[in-house]
Design an enzyme around this catalytic site. Structure first.
Site, PDB file in Angstrom:
ATOM      1  CB  CYS A   9      -0.956   0.009   1.195  1.00 48.07           C
ATOM      2  SG  CYS A   9      -0.137   0.269   2.758  1.00 48.07           S
ATOM      3  CB  CYS A  16       0.141   4.401   4.346  1.00 48.28           C
ATOM      4  SG  CYS A  16      -0.627   2.854   4.772  1.00 48.28           S
TER       5      CYS A  16
END
Length: 140
Positions: free
Chosen positions: A48, A50
């Site tokens: 992902c 993040c």
């Protein structure tokens, strides 16, 4: 279904090039987490945004700028090394599965946990500061 290895290899290398040991099987996780004396950092890696923009840079910053460091730094890759990730999460008692996340264990006991909601939307510098604080508290 895991992503192709050629796609995630650079994401793995973000951590291994700064000294993290990959744990790819449940047995490797148990060997390290159940038999360790001292402190072990476990970064639950992820594909992902993040993880890429915050978690991986933050752990690199924290270990590069801390006087106190965990004795061992390890990583499992959520969605890739399924067995290893599931086993590592068994050591994170009281916390639901979260990726990315960062755990610090001391003498096999969880002493610090940073979940995805504490990573997502924050700058790597802020996360690194929190990690340095955890290192100072638990790794001396």
């Amino acid at each position: 279904m895991p992503y192709p290895e050629m796609l995630v290899a650079p994401m793995r290398q973000d951590l291994t090039r700064v000294g993290f040991r990959e744990l790819r099987t449940a047995d490797e996780v148990d060997d390290i987490l159940s038999n360790s004396s001292g402190t072990v950092l476990v970064a639950v890696n992820s594909v992902c945004g993040c993880a890429a923009g915050a978690m991986r840079p933050a752990v690199a910053m924290a270990i590069g700028s801390s006087d106190q460091l965990p004795q061992m730094m390890t990583t499992v890759f959520a969605g890739q090394d399924l067995e290893a990730t599931d086993r590592a999460r068994e050591y994170f008692t009281g916390y639901p599965p979260s990726s990315p996340s960062i755990a610090l264990l001391k003498e096999g006991e969880l002493v610090y946990m940073m979940e995805r909601h504490q990573i997502e939307g924050r700058h790597a510098i802020q996360i690194a500061e929190d990690l340095r604080g955890a290192f100072e508290e638990h790794c001396s």
